[in-house]
Design an enzyme around this catalytic site. Structure first.
Site, PDB file in Angstrom:
ATOM      1  N   LYS A  71       9.752 -75.910 -82.229  1.00  0.00           N
ATOM      2  CA  LYS A  71       8.908 -75.261 -83.241  1.00  0.00           C
ATOM      3  C   LYS A  71       9.547 -73.969 -83.689  1.00  0.00           C
ATOM      4  O   LYS A  71       9.945 -73.143 -82.863  1.00  0.00           O
ATOM      5  CB  LYS A  71       7.515 -74.954 -82.632  1.00  0.00           C
ATOM      6  N   GLY A  97       7.970 -72.048 -92.366  1.00  0.00           N
ATOM      7  CA  GLY A  97       8.679 -71.116 -93.253  1.00  0.00           C
ATOM      8  C   GLY A  97       9.308 -69.956 -92.500  1.00  0.00           C
ATOM      9  O   GLY A  97       9.068 -69.740 -91.312  1.00  0.00           O
ATOM     10  N   ASP A  98      10.131 -69.232 -93.210  1.00  0.00           N
ATOM     11  CA  ASP A  98      10.723 -67.968 -92.744  1.00  0.00           C
ATOM     12  C   ASP A  98      11.237 -67.307 -94.027  1.00  0.00           C
ATOM     13  O   ASP A  98      10.753 -67.628 -95.119  1.00  0.00           O
ATOM     14  CB  ASP A  98      11.844 -68.223 -91.713  1.00  0.00           C
ATOM     15  N   SER A 104       0.530 -71.632 -86.717  1.00  0.00           N
ATOM     16  CA  SER A 104       1.211 -72.916 -86.930  1.00  0.00           C
ATOM     17  C   SER A 104       0.767 -73.904 -85.857  1.00  0.00           C
ATOM     18  O   SER A 104       0.531 -75.080 -86.141  1.00  0.00           O
ATOM     19  CB  SER A 104       2.734 -72.747 -86.850  1.00  0.00           C
ATOM     20  N   LYS A 129      14.853 -73.381 -84.658  1.00  0.00           N
ATOM     21  CA  LYS A 129      14.971 -72.613 -85.912  1.00  0.00           C
ATOM     22  C   LYS A 129      15.983 -73.337 -86.781  1.00  0.00           C
ATOM     23  O   LYS A 129      16.885 -74.002 -86.257  1.00  0.00           O
ATOM     24  CB  LYS A 129      15.477 -71.187 -85.624  1.00  0.00           C
ATOM     25  N   GLN A 157      12.417 -67.231 -80.524  1.00  0.00           N
ATOM     26  CA  GLN A 157      11.273 -68.128 -80.696  1.00  0.00           C
ATOM     27  C   GLN A 157      10.832 -68.717 -79.356  1.00  0.00           C
ATOM     28  O   GLN A 157       9.648 -68.944 -79.135  1.00  0.00           O
ATOM     29  CB  GLN A 157      11.671 -69.244 -81.675  1.00  0.00           C
ATOM     30  N   ASN A 213       6.025 -62.295 -97.110  1.00  0.00           N
ATOM     31  CA  ASN A 213       4.857 -62.821 -96.420  1.00  0.00           C
ATOM     32  C   ASN A 213       4.363 -61.879 -95.314  1.00  0.00           C
ATOM     33  O   ASN A 213       3.182 -61.533 -95.256  1.00  0.00           O
ATOM     34  CB  ASN A 213       5.255 -64.195 -95.861  1.00  0.00           C
TER      35      ASN A 213
END
Ligand code: NDP
Ligand code: 2IT
Length: 458
Positions: free
Chosen positions: A100, A175-176, A389, A136, A121, A250
């Site tokens: 993820k 997203g990123d 998420s 990622k 992450q 964001n």
């Protein structure tokens, strides 16, 4: 019996030896090695007390991704010309759940940056307490100046290849930087068509097709929830504080929204063109205008400054020269260096909370620690995005949407629990503020490490 200085010498030697090993295996990967060093500095002393992790070489194994997929992405420009990009998916650790983590589209993207992000992450996802592995991905594609159709063709071409590697039980991208609702829509549309399956293989989707309420807001709001916990634990509140935020994407804009709601004065934002400084502070109306400019028109902050007298624009600059109580770096890695940290400290900053991933350089973190400034690392403070998420995955798996209120409540609880885990994992000697870097790394590591130990040598 060893005294503190012996321990420090052992720590230093062990870290040097560990980093020499990593440098041999990952030569020249600057960002990856930077992230790995921070983790190792916190975790190595901890594993001295827990030899079971050392015997099984858990830290070394965590820092070697399960696999890295690299592929070519060809697509056609509007004028018919052919473009070639390179894309990656780093599937770092599946120990806690399906891989993820987000996808980043930016010309600077390379294997080192994606490996650092996937490594961060792994501990971030662990801290959420949810069943989330770590990955990622992204591409060296620059969406700036591209038409919607060009972005669509790029996303479709990328997904043609990526689809075979992802799925709701395998790997769930999101997203990123450079990947928002528009891109996730194109990516999900193409995934669904190729697989002939409507399933939660991506998060950050639009509300009409399986997205979660509050996912867009979650990282920025979650960062402010973490900040509030951290301030409260040190007898402070956010109301009335002056805040500098970098970025205008964001994370930054929703952090600004929640900070305003909590009574803080937001003085700055920035984008890749430069920083704006509004000495009167943003209002909700001004922020709405900036959101429309950045999210709908994909414009530049310079345009906003040109329209508002009294708002200063500093070309190709960052916001760290402004005197504030709180700094929230929310743009990109290594955007706040030691000199910037020293400037903030001279200006009286007392809390820095990372909305972005690794926005502070190691030198900046050292300077803030030496000055006894409260510091929240991204893997704790920006975990709200991936947490929601995870909540989106739950809604997809059960085919039952949640209300915004319920999701927001869950976000608050998760950010509070992450704060608690950081504090519980590492007790700072009296007279110093909590060391959230050590706390987040140790607490995050422990959960992944226990799962890895349970699996045996795999
Ligand atoms: P966005 O693409 O929405 O926004 C990024 C912002 O930062 C933009 O304003 C962009 O400028 C600016 N920026 C990006 N790169 C640079 C650079 N090299 N120099 C100067 N400015 C730059 O991304 P997000 O807000 O989603 O992500 C921001 C950070 O937060 C990243 O570190 C990301 O990894 C991290 N993060 C994101 C999460 C998410 O849910 N989206 C979750 C957790 C962390 P411009 O507007 O000109 O493009
Ligand atoms: O860095 C991050 O945590 C993200 N970009 C969000 C990842 C996700 O899967 O929601």
């Amino acid at each position: 019996m060893t005294d503190a200085s012996d321990d420090t010498a052992i720590d230093r030697n062990e870290l040097a030896e560990f980093m020499a090993y990593l440098e041999r295996r990952n030569a020249g990967e600057r960002e990856f090695l930077q992230a790995a060093r921070e983790i190792a500095a916190a975790v190595l002393p901890f594993t001295r007390e827990h030899p079971e992790y050392r015997d099984a070489r858990i830290l070394e194994r965590l820092m070697e991704p399960d696999r890295i997929i690299t592929f070519r992405v060809c697509w056609e420009r509007d004028d018919g010309g052919v473009e070639i990009n390179r894309a990656w998916r780093v599937q770092l650790s599946g120990a806690l759940g399906p891989y993820k983590g987000g996808l980043r589209f930016h010309p600077s993207v390379n294997a080192s940056i994606l490996k650092f992000l996937a490594l961060e992450q792994s501990l971030k996802n662990s801290l959420t307490g949810l069943p989330l592995g770590a990955g990622k991905g992204g591409a060296d594609f620059d969406p700036k100046g591209r038409s919607d159709r060009e972005v669509m063709r790029f996303c479709q071409s990328l997904m043609t290849e990526l689809a075979r590697h992802i799925g709701p039980d395998t790997d769930v991208p999101a997203g990123d930087i450079g990947v928002g609702t528009r891109e996730i829509g194109y990516l999900f549309g193409h995934y669904r068509r190729q697989k002939n399956a409507f399933e939660g293989a991506l998060t950050g989707k639009g509300l009409a097709f399986g997205g979660s309420p509050i996912r867009r807001e979650a990282t920025g709001w979650g960062c402010i929830y973490f900040l509030e916990e951290m301030l409260e634990a040190h007898d402070r509140g956010l109301d009335g504080l002056r805040v500098a935020i970098s970025g205008a994407g964001n994370v930054a804009l929703y952090a600004a929204e929640k900070a305003l709601e909590r009574g803080a004065t937001v003085l700055t934002l920035s984008d890749s063109g430069g920083a704006i400084h509004d000495p009167e502070g943003l209002t909700t109306e001004k922020l709405r205008e900036i959101m429309a400019l950045k999210f709908e028109r994909r414009g530049r902050l310079r345009e906003y400054a040109d329209k508002h007298s009294g708002v200063e624009f500093r070309e190709k600059s960052n916001p760290w020269g402004v005197e504030v109580d709180v700094a929230l770096p929310c743009a990109t890695q290594n955007e706040l260096d030691r000199a910037s940290a020293e400037r903030l400290i001279r200006g009286g900053v007392f809390a820095v909370c990372e909305g972005a991933n690794m926005p502070c350089t190691a030198g900046a973190v050292d300077a803030l620690r030496d000055a006894n400034v409260l510091f929240a690392p991204g893997k704790a403070a920006n975990a709200g995005g991936v947490a929601i998420s995870g909540v989106e995955q739950t809604q997809n798996a059960t085919r039952m949407p949640w209300s915004a209120e319920r999701v927001n409540e869950q976000l608050r609880e998760i950010m509070q629990s992450i704060h608690r885990k950081c504090v519980d994992a590492y007790d700072e000697p009296k007279g110093k503020v909590n060391d959230y870097v050590r706390g987040a790394n140790i607490a995050g590591f422990r959960r992944v490490a226990d799962a890895m130990l349970a699996y045996g040598v795999v």
